[in-house]
Design an enzyme around this catalytic site. Structure first.
Site, PDB file in Angstrom:
ATOM      1  N   SER A  49      -6.471   5.564  -1.779  1.00 14.52           N
ATOM      2  CA  SER A  49      -5.851   6.864  -1.512  1.00 14.52           C
ATOM      3  C   SER A  49      -5.315   7.445  -2.812  1.00 14.52           C
ATOM      4  CB  SER A  49      -4.697   6.704  -0.508  1.00 14.52           C
ATOM      5  OG  SER A  49      -3.875   7.852  -0.478  1.00 14.52           O
TER       6      SER A  49
ATOM      7  N   TYR B 239       2.614   2.850   2.733  1.00 17.45           N
ATOM      8  CA  TYR B 239       1.217   3.288   2.662  1.00 17.45           C
ATOM      9  C   TYR B 239       0.759   3.369   1.214  1.00 17.45           C
ATOM     10  CZ  TYR B 239      -3.006   6.037   3.373  1.00 17.45           C
ATOM     11  OH  TYR B 239      -4.310   6.478   3.364  1.00 17.45           O
TER      12      TYR B 239
END
Length: 243
Positions: free
Chosen positions: A118, A131
């Site tokens: 990400s 995350y």
């Protein structure tokens, strides 16, 4: 990948969705699809997956499974208490699935592993702490692994995209920056041999280049966090199914 003539193995948690996707792929591409039902938030699934993969020659592995407990920016102590599930899903899955297929790729001296990280892995991202950290693991793990196995004919690439409209992101409205899943996949496959790391699409490379100019003290500042909690949170509510 199926459109390019490859047979596909799909591994996911929900059997009904797997069956529907397999039927669609087989009908539209003519490729064969094998499905394996497994919940990647658990760590006791890999012997079962290994058994189901026995006899198959896996040429490409895409580690795409992941979870984002809080789409809206949230302080660590206020986020959903899904820490262990997130670690299993975002980190353990990448390591264990790589273990399962890499040894066979090494013996054949060819193979491709695509690990989906990400853009939040490129620097510490407050209010998405777990995350961001889990995706940073995927990024570092992938780049180190490529250094180990590149000479053995195996390509290991990590992708660090920013916004993509998927169920995980509550179907964010697509625009110049936010890509649909189809758009992102088609473009990212053009960059498979470009190097050990890519954002996967030109728009996200531009975003990453801009963010790299921002000093780390700024992205960790209270002002940046306030902007995430107010303006960015409002943007998410207005442009996703959260609204």
């Amino acid at each position: 990948l199926a459109k390019r003539g490859l047979n596909v193995v799909l591994i996911s948690r929900t059997l009904e969705k797997l069956q529907a996707m397999a039927a669609e792929i087989e009908e539209t591409t003519g490729s064969r699809v094998k499905i394996i039902q497994a919940d990647f938030t658990r760590d006791d699934i890999y012997d079962y997956i290994k058994e189901k993969l026995t006899g198959l020659e896996i040429g490409i592995l895409v580690n795409n499974v992941g979870m984002l407990p809080n789409l809206l920016p949230t302080y660590f102590l206020h986020a959903p208490d899904e820490v262990q599930s997130l670690i299993h899903c975002n980190i353990t899955s990448v390591v264990k699935m790589t273990q399962l297929v890499l040894k066979h790729m090494e013996s054949r001296r060819k193979g491709l592993i695509l690990n989906i990280s990400s853009g939040t892995a490129l620097f510490p991202w407050p209010l998405y702490t777990m995350y961001s950290a889990s995706k940073a693991f995927v990024r570092v793990f992938s780049k180190a692994l490529q250094a180990e196995y590149k000479a053995k004919g195996i390509v290991i690439q990590v992708l660090t995209p920013f916004a993509i409209s998927t169920p995980m992101t509550k179907y964010l409205n697509a625009n110049v920056i936010t890509k649909t899943a189809d758009e992102f996949v088609k473009e990212s496959l053009s960059y498979v041999l470009i190097g050990d790391e890519t954002c996967g699409c030109l728009a996200h490379e531009i975003v990453a280049s801009f963010l790299n100019l921002v000093p780390s003290w700024a992205t960790c500042s209270s002002m940046f966090q306030k902007a995430l909690l107010t303006r960015y949170a409002e943007y998410l509510k207005q442009n996703s199914s959260l609204g």
